[in-house]
Design an enzyme around this catalytic site. Structure first.
Site, short mmCIF file in Angstrom:
data_model
loop_
_atom_site.label_atom_id
_atom_site.label_comp_id
_atom_site.label_asym_id
_atom_site.label_seq_id
_atom_site.Cartn_x
_atom_site.Cartn_y
_atom_site.Cartn_z
N GLU A 6 5.52 -34.04 -0.28
CA GLU A 6 4.54 -33.60 -0.95
C GLU A 6 4.67 -32.95 -2.24
O GLU A 6 5.54 -32.43 -2.72
CB GLU A 6 3.68 -32.51 -0.07
CG GLU A 6 2.98 -33.30 1.45
CD GLU A 6 1.74 -33.76 1.01
OE1 GLU A 6 1.66 -35.07 0.51
OE2 GLU A 6 0.51 -33.15 1.26
N HIS A 31 0.76 -1.19 0.06
CA HIS A 31 0.08 0.11 0.06
C HIS A 31 0.96 1.26 -0.02
O HIS A 31 0.40 2.34 -0.13
CB HIS A 31 -0.93 -0.06 1.17
CG HIS A 31 -2.19 -0.93 0.70
ND1 HIS A 31 -3.40 -0.65 1.09
CD2 HIS A 31 -2.18 -2.18 0.06
CE1 HIS A 31 -4.14 -1.67 0.80
NE2 HIS A 31 -3.64 -2.51 0.08
N SER A 73 -0.01 -1.11 -6.25
CA SER A 73 0.18 -2.42 -7.13
C SER A 73 0.87 -2.37 -8.50
O SER A 73 0.64 -0.97 -9.15
CB SER A 73 -1.09 -3.03 -7.44
OG SER A 73 -1.87 -3.46 -6.33
N LYS A 130 -14.27 -8.13 -8.50
CA LYS A 130 -13.41 -8.84 -9.59
C LYS A 130 -12.67 -10.24 -8.73
O LYS A 130 -12.77 -11.17 -9.10
CB LYS A 130 -12.26 -8.33 -10.14
CG LYS A 130 -11.78 -9.03 -11.54
CD LYS A 130 -11.12 -7.95 -12.33
CE LYS A 130 -10.29 -8.82 -13.49
NZ LYS A 130 -9.82 -7.88 -14.54
N ASP A 131 -12.26 -9.88 -7.66
CA ASP A 131 -11.76 -10.82 -6.52
C ASP A 131 -12.72 -11.71 -6.32
O ASP A 131 -12.35 -12.88 -5.94
CB ASP A 131 -10.98 -10.02 -5.58
CG ASP A 131 -9.73 -9.33 -5.60
OD1 ASP A 131 -9.10 -9.62 -6.65
OD2 ASP A 131 -9.29 -8.88 -4.77
#
Ligand code: HEM
Lengths: 255, 423
Positions: free
Chosen positions: B289, B217, B221, B245-246
């Site tokens: 894994e 922040h 971005s 959108k998320d």
């Protein structure tokens, strides 16, 4: 301690130098068993699972435990409360201490779990030529190919091909890694009678006990799949709505 | 700033009362409401939010599991199976946690990939990137220790093999391993401390995630064009544009997650972990894994133990210095005709490493793992530094809006965001 350390060293050896590790494990890939619960919406065939319970109790239980399954769980296979109580009562369960401080044996109750045939691994090995019959509670989850493997293994006994030497106390089975297993063939045509009139061929018993063991390993399977269908349908609808809202919100934005 | 009550913009008396004394509502409004966000995100920008949700799921399901789990070598395996059978919806909680770990790595791998493709690690986001690598390492430690908890064969042997790697350290290696184990083999003290740390580390991750987001922040971005927003025409307020959108991405994620949990809960696991741990029986083939396989392949690619360990840790450590290895001023691979293909090849190479890690270290797979390991490092240490000098990037667009709108356009109603301070 020394043993574990050397085992650890062995593991590292396997890690870095491991060429031989796989050679020990040659086997045939088991064919699909095509049982009722296979396929993503499958359910357990109740009569088959009940017959499988009988096979387990009459044959496998002589050597293999089922320690995670409680008698009360058998209700899920369609047994009545009275039938469950009757089965449980056939077993002796160690309990105690009582008021005198003594351990004692009592008939099983619905809340008890299947007692194992041997008190510990040593005793089990002593009774089986040094081999250990593993507990079957989660067996279908604990092997590659799961239920297909278990069913194939139980019917996979045959005479060794010419030139193959089977070690003392071992049996030739094409589906077992290494093809030599310490467990003998235990299923023979008509060795038991099923109450529902199904003929007890070796194939039939193998399929039925596999169904039973698959249920024992994943008793939640049917509920899980039903819930899964509902959850995914819900999410698909929610996804459609969310996407529609997203389109609306972004409608006036060039991007 | 003067001392005194905060000048709150909120009208609701309760919210206002709180906000004047502790301006968290103002902060939320600033960071997640009006926060100016590049208007040209694609769906790769969903994965940070997805990782956050996934972390919350891991903590929620983990806390419930911990209520029923017994960290003792004699009871751990059975206690997990009791959770599956006797705890109401215990199978759901456990399968969510187990597959949640896989989903977490899928999400984080995509998130990292996104950062590498669009150059999000570059100036001024280096620290943001480094914090991300720290999270990745903490996640790996957490998942590794979590995998030990059910105390199956792979739990035990995986723990043995991985902790033993530290014995490669000269002189003090063996003492370190004894110290890690709390004894002379992987045993009850090891299980107990792994449980304790497995409970602790996720909360450390929460802390680092907080710093990661705080740093985000500050810089704002990155975006698919890799150029900074120059004004309000280049950004949109985070809410509602990116919250919605998320949300779309979140539902898709949930569908994949649900498909695994409800229809193939053990698909990504190893059947041997349903065999109770036995220190006397070594599995024919010890594998970690799936999400560790690429690094496992690097470990085994080197014939020397210490060398393998150094390369494996180096494979992760190199990510820390990535911002200084790639000095090209162009962020997005869209405008880097050669680096783009080198990176896409690196991606395929990573998948090859993962596959090689799942195979026994013999024959052709050793060679494949060696070549792939070489390319893994060559990309970072040779190709990127060279390309920064040699490559001719494509011309960058004037601004985000000029690229998006092809020649500018009106600002959408209600979409006005404050300009980025630094732009
Ligand atoms: C970063 C988040 C986390 C990751 C990546 C993670 C990963 C894992 C993994 C891979 C397993 C083994 C699953 C299996 O094969 O059975 C596991 C088990 C477990 N985890 Fe976590 N975990 C996380 C957070 C937590 C938290 C916050 C708690 C407790 C508060 C927790 C408690 C447990 C317990 C009790 C088990 C053993 C039960 C089981 O094996 O299913 N986990 N975890």
């Amino acid at each position: 301690m020394i043993r574990t350390l050397s085992a650890a060293a062995l593991a590292l050896g396997l890690l870095f130098a491991a060429p031989a590790a796989r050679a020990a494990g040659e086997y045939d890939v088991p064919p699909p068993a095509n049982l009722s619960f296979q396929g993503i919406f499958g359910t357990f065939d109740r009569p088959a699972a009940q017959r499988g319970l009988q096979v387990y109790r009459q044959v496998c239980a002589n050597c293999h435990g089922l320690r995670l399954v409680a008698f009360r769980n058998l209700r899920a296979l369609g047994l009545t409360e009275a039938q469950v109580a009757a089965i449980a009562a056939e077993y002796q369960i160690a309990d105690g201490p009582n008021d005198e401080g003594q351990m004692f044996q009592r008939p099983g109750r619905a809340s008890d779990r299947f007692p194992s045939p041997f008190p510990n691994e040593r005793a089990a090995r002593a009774a089986n030529n040094g081999a250990y019959p593993p507990d079957l509670s989660v067996m279908t989850k604990a092997r590659h190919y799961g239920a297909n493997y278990i069913r194939a293994l139980l019917t996979g006994y045959q005479d060794p091909p010419p030139g193959v030497e089977v070690a003392e106390g071992m049996h030739y089975n094409r589906y077992f890694p290494g093809r030599q297993i310490a467990m003998a063939n235990v299923l023979f045509d008509d060795m038991m009678e099923f109450a529902d009139g199904t003929r007890a061929t070796a194939e039939q018993m193998a399929s039925d006990v596999t169904t039973f063991l698959a249920w024992a390993a994943e008793p939640e399977m049917e509920q899980r799949r039903q819930m899964g269908v509902r959850v995914i349908l819900f999410l698909l609808i929610l996804g459609g709505l969310t996407y529609a809202v997203k389109r609306r919100v972004w409608a006036d934005v060039k991007h | 700033m003067a001392i005194g009550l905060h000048d709150s913009p909120f009208k609701n008396p309760v919210i206002r009362w709180i906000d004047r004394r502790l301006p968290i509502f103002t902060m939320m409004q600033k960071e997640y409401g009006t926060f100016p966000t590049p208007r040209n995100f694609n769906y790769f920008w969903n994965f940070g939010a997805l990782a956050m949700v996934n972390l919350a799921i891991m903590i929620a399901t983990g806390i419930v599991l911990a209520m029923h789990y017994t960290p003792h070598v004699d009871h751990a395996f059975d206690s997990v199976e009791r959770i599956m059978r006797d705890v109401n919806y215990g199978w759901l909680i456990r399968y969510m946690h187990m597959n949640g770990a896989s989903m977490f790595f899928i999400v984080v791998y995509v998130h990292i990939w996104r950062g590498m493709y669009y150059g999000s690690y570059k100036e001024p986001r280096e620290l943001l990137w480094i914090l991300g690598v720290v999270i990745f390492i903490l996640m790996m430690a957490t998942a590794f220790m979590g995998y030990v908890l059910p105390w199956g064969q792979m739990s035990f042997w995986g723990a043995t093999v991985i902790t033993n790697l530290f014995s490669a350290i000269p002189f003090v290696g063996d003492s370190i391993v004894t110290w890690l184990w709390g004894g002379f083999s992987v045993d009850n003290p090891t299980l107990a401390r792994f449980f304790s740390l497995h409970y602790l580390l996720p909360f450390v991750i929460v802390g680092v995630v907080f710093l990661h987001v705080a740093a985000l922040h500050i810089t704002g971005s990155n975006n698919p064009l890799g150029i900074e927003p120059k004004g309000p025409q280049d950004t949109l307020p985070f809410h509602p544009y990116y919250t919605i959108k998320d949300s779309v991405g979140l539902v898709v994620y949930a569908i994949v997650f649900a498909a695994l949990v409800f229809f193939a809960p053990n698909f990504l696991g190893h059947p041997d972990n349903y065999i109770p741990a036995n220190p006397l029986v070594t599995p024919a083939h010890i594998v970690p894994e799936w999400y560790f396989l690429a690094f496992y392949a690097i470990l085994r690619a080197v014939p020397d133990k210490l060398g393998g360990v150094v390369l494996m840790f180096g494979a992760i450590a190199v990510l820390f210095v990535l911002p200084w290895l790639d000095r090209s001023p162009v962020r997005s691979m869209r405008f880097r005709p050669i680096a783009k293909w080198a990176f896409l090849l690196w991606t395929v190479n990573f998948v090859v490493l993962t596959y090689a890690g799942s195979q026994p270290a013999e024959g052709v797979w050793v060679t494949v793992a060696r070549i792939a390991t070489a390319y893994y490092f060559a990309y970072f240490l040779v190709i990127l530094p060279l390309l920064a000098r040699l490559e001719r990037p494509l011309p960058l667009p004037e601004s985000i809006s000029s690229a998006v709108l092809r020649g500018g356009g009106p600002l959408p109603a209600g979409a006005a965001a404050k300009p980025m301070e630094k732009a």
